[in-house]
Design an enzyme around this catalytic site. Structure first.
Site, PDB file in Angstrom:
ATOM      1  N   SER A 657       0.810  -1.219   0.000  1.00 43.27           N
ATOM      2  CA  SER A 657       0.000   0.000   0.000  1.00 43.27           C
ATOM      3  C   SER A 657       0.842   1.267   0.000  1.00 43.27           C
ATOM      4  O   SER A 657       0.306   2.352  -0.194  1.00 43.27           O
ATOM      5  CB  SER A 657      -0.932   0.009   1.220  1.00 43.27           C
ATOM      6  N   LYS A 700      -6.262   4.993   8.121  1.00 45.14           N
ATOM      7  CA  LYS A 700      -5.083   5.747   7.657  1.00 45.14           C
ATOM      8  C   LYS A 700      -5.369   7.235   7.601  1.00 45.14           C
ATOM      9  O   LYS A 700      -4.552   8.064   8.049  1.00 45.14           O
ATOM     10  CB  LYS A 700      -4.651   5.218   6.285  1.00 45.14           C
TER      11      LYS A 700
END
Length: 808
Positions: A657, A700
């Site tokens: 990611s 996040k």
């Protein structure tokens, strides 16, 4: 000069950051008005698999229910099994009885349901009746007279023989004497027995005459004495025949009564005949003991146990349908049964009465539910279960026997036929591992019920959720939820699913949320649970779990962990990761930096070099290197050496990611263009520069927002996410409010060019027909810097002294 068209994405509208559930759309005001939901929701595939497995009667169609913990798979399976079991017949009872021919191999008897207890009572009653009837028969006048007649007959016969012998001997002057040493012969003269001295005084001729006669009678006496054991044996046989006849008369009507009652059960009739033969052959077990020791009394009690019945499985009583058994501790003994032992006089003893059933016995004719992980953790249990399913029979064995280490004599109970449907419940990984490594698994467990962890967020499923909540409140006597509280639960379900268009199927978490909200409602003396209590429960659960997150945020705010939220830096960008602490996940910002110099096209991943980078992370770095080579090295080799590193990282790095983030910082380092530090980035990249979706997008974003909020929101801060992740956004209310007020921004990115333009504020630039990028673009700056490094490498190679090789 060509004017460059900006391609940087605009920030998302606040309405796209959180998908609300409108309580006004509900046809109820509180869940108390709803009918509780009896069925499970969102598990159509699993439900179809369970039904199929239950209806398949062929060998091997056992079921493995796989899915994440908390999805309700065990409850669903049990409910379906109970519904199916109600329509099936009640299985029969099973008993063990003594095997008089081979005592260490007890015999199994099958009976219709509810017939086991009557057989136990009948055999116990028979024992008591025999203990009364037999002593009475043997103490009766008839038996005593017959016994005395036999004794008298034997005594008379013996006396007649001895009397005749004595008369014959006397006629020949030989006397038969009874001495302490037994019978003896002596010379007789004028009716008087000669003493030793008188015998020696006789002439030698007369002595010889007496000796010959005595020798003749001695041989005849020995012949007569030799016949005495035969006479004794004949007497014993007559007494035994009398005993059998008497026992037969006493036992016969008792056994015949039981035979008539159990006339339709062949196994019981066979056992009754065996018992009859055993009692007739040796009735001493039922006769009173003469004054004996306690040991003899204990032995008599143990002997009588042979005539009892051990009811192993009792399916009598109010049971309806087939059994559904769930074994929480599937050890070998709990699964297959066991033979217990008792200490007697310092010795471990056992018999068929100490055979105990296992879960397979109790579930025989029905269904058995086992936790796969617990089963596999028990030594020998998995192999024993497979043996039972392969052979369709239950054979009781100890762990020592299974290992082949049995050193003492034990019982070998007759195996019992097995007809059971086994359901294993476990994680998907266990199912996949068993399928891959156990060749018998696929043959014995042909059906897999795959439970999903989420479902579509449709109006139908939302209504089902509301009814499910109503059922939980009714069952656990909790306050009901008003419509706003239900809406907040639905929103939290979407958050747990990590998708605004899906709902979590993790029923355990939702039920816990309702319970905890009920606690806060009762604490505030509220009759209904409102949205405020739902949020209070969510916040309280987060507060109990977020110590590590708060510690990290604190260290960032204090400057111990360096994360910049203002200004711009070359070769430095804020990446985002997710940390999972049990069931609590949170985002952690990290600085990612890159340095470049002339080299031979190497992109060094420092995390991988020190064995902290996992394979997926390394794959992402290799993909971004492929992108660089394709875009900037199509005509010439890349003459750079670059390093990538997660700063202040002291643990493993896994996942791809951050690959787009690493590519952005690498482009910044090559082009020497600063990246705005008020922006953070997440997303993976493919070889064509497309930004791909990642997991944990909400956590996040919130992790970087908390850092910016602690340091002060400037209105220039935000997060770049893959455009494919927009549908997953279910952000916290404070993040949504900041976005609505323009103090924080979420940018959806589809390509690397869009992202680098947003991060640098400089157009990325598109190539013209000749493949050249505009002068004031990021891509042109990258290409120019690479060309300079390539020329520098060429200059180094030309200026390097030639290598001299001396041949010796």
């Amino acid at each position: 000069m060509t004017k460059l068209k900006p391609i940087a994405p605009a920030p998302l509208d606040a309405s796209r950051l959180y998908t609300l559930c409108d309580p006004e759309s509900f046809p109820f005001t509180e869940t108390g008005q709803l009918d509780p939901l009896e069925d499970f929701i969102g598990q159509d595939r699993a439900v179809a698999a369970v039904r199929f497995a239950m209806d398949m009667d062929h060998h091997g169609y056992n079921l493995f229910a796989l899915g994440p913990q908390g999805t309700g798979k065990q409850s669903l399976v049990r409910r379906f099994l109970e519904q199916t079991a109600d329509s099936r017949p009640v299985p029969g009872d099973w008993c063990y009885v003594h095997n008089f021919d081979d005592p260490h191999k007890p015999r199994a008897i099958s009976l219709p349901a509810s017939q086991g207890q009557p057989l136990v009572r009948d055999m116990d009653g028979l024992i008591e009746d025999l203990r009364s009837a037999l002593p009475a028969a043997f103490e009766g006048e008839t038996f005593q007279n017959h016994q005395q007649a036999i004794e008298d007959e034997y005594k008379k016969h013996q006396e007649d023989r001895f009397s005749g012998f004595q008369d014959q001997a006397a006629e020949r002057d030989v006397a038969l004497l009874r001495t302490p040493m037994g019978l003896a012969l002596a010379p007789l003269k004028d009716g008087e027995v000669l003493s030793s001295d008188d015998f020696k005084a006789l002439p030698e001729e007369d002595q010889d005459h007496y000796r010959r006669r005595m020798a003749d009678f001695q041989s005849r006496l020995e012949e007569m004495m030799a016949e005495m054991p035969r006479w004794e044996k004949e007497k014993r046989e007559k007494l035994r025949a009398l005993t059998k006849e008497t026992t037969q008369l006493a036992v016969g009507h008792l056994i015949d009564a039981l035979r008539e009652k159990w006339a339709d059960r062949a196994q019981v009739l066979t056992h009754l005949e065996t018992v009859r033969d055993q009692v007739v052959e040796d009735p001493r077990d039922f006769l009173p003991l003469p004054d004996g020791s306690p040991e003899e009394a204990a032995g008599r009690g143990a002997s009588l146990r042979r005539f009892k019945v051990n009811l192993l499985v009792d399916n009598g009583g109010p049971r309806r349908g087939a059994p559904v058994v769930e074994e929480e501790h599937p050890t070998l003994g709990n699964l297959l049964g066991r033979v217990e032992q008792v200490a007697q006089q310092g010795t471990l003893m056992t018999d068929f009465n100490l055979i105990k059933p296992g879960a397979l016995h109790r579930a025989n004719g029905g269904f058995l539910i086992l936790d796969a992980r617990r089963l596999l953790m028990q030594p020998l249990a998995w192999e024993a279960l497979k043996r039972a399913l392969r052979g369709d029979r239950i054979r009781i064995e100890s762990a020592a026997e299974a290992w082949g280490f049995a050193g003492t004599v034990t019982l070998e109970p007759e195996p019992i036929p097995l007809d059971v449907k086994v359901v294993l419940v476990g994680d998907p990984m266990l199912h996949y591992l068993l399928s891959a490594h156990d060749p018998e698994f696929a043959e014995l467990f042909k059906v897999a019920a795959d439970f999903d962890d989420r479902m579509p967020r449709t109006e139908e499923y939302i209504r089902h959720y509301a009814r499910l909540i109503a059922g939980v409140c009714n069952k656990e006597k909790l306050p009901h939820l008003d419509a706003a509280a239900v809406a907040r639960v639905i929103e939290q379900c979407a958050r747990l699913a990590g998708d605004s268009e899906r709902l979590s199927a993790h029923m355990s978490s939702i039920v816990d949320l309702v319970r905890e909200a009920a606690y806060w409602a009762r604490s505030g003396d509220r009759e209904l649970i409102g949205a405020e209590q739902i949020q209070q429960a969510i916040d309280a659960r987060e507060f109990r779990s977020d110590r590590i997150r708060d510690r990290i945020q604190e260290e960032i705010a204090r400057g111990t962990l360096l994360v910049e939220t203002e200004g711009a830096r070359v070769g430095q960008v804020n990446g985002l990761a997710v940390l999972q602490m049990n069931d609590f996940a949170f985002g952690k910002p990290s600085r990612i930096s890159a340095r470049v110099r002339p080299g031979r096209g190497e992109v060094i991943d420092i995390e991988r070099e020190v064995a902290l980078g996992g394979p997926l992370h390394s794959k992402g770095v290799l993909i971004l290197a492929s992108f660089l080579n394709h875009r900037y090295g199509a005509d010439r080799p890349l003459s750079l050496a670059a390093t990538l590193v997660f700063e202040q990282s002291y643990g493993g790095i896994e996942g791809d990611s951050a690959s787009s983030t690493e590519l952005y910082v690498l482009l910044s380092a090559i082009a020497e263009i600063p990246i705005k530090q008020g922006l953070a980035v997440t997303g993976s990249v493919d070889s064509f520069g497309r930004v791909q979706a990642i997991g944990g997008v909400n956590e996040k974003i919130e992790g970087f927002f908390d850092v910016c909020k602690a340091k002060g929101l400037t209105g220039e801060q935000g997060v770049l996410i893959p455009a494919a992740n927009v549908k997953h956004l279910m952000l916290r209310h404070d993040v949504v409010a900041a976005a609505r007020e323009g103090r924080f921004h979420i940018y959806p990115v589809e390509t690397i060019d869009e992202g680098i333009e947003r991060l640098t504020g400089i157009p990325a630039g598109q190539p013209d027909d000749d493949g050249d990028y505009p002068l004031t673009s990021v891509n042109r700056a990258v290409g120019t810097r690479l060309q300079r490094m390539a020329r520098r490498m060429q200059d180094r190679e030309r200026s390097a002294p030639p290598i001299q090789v001396t041949m010796g």
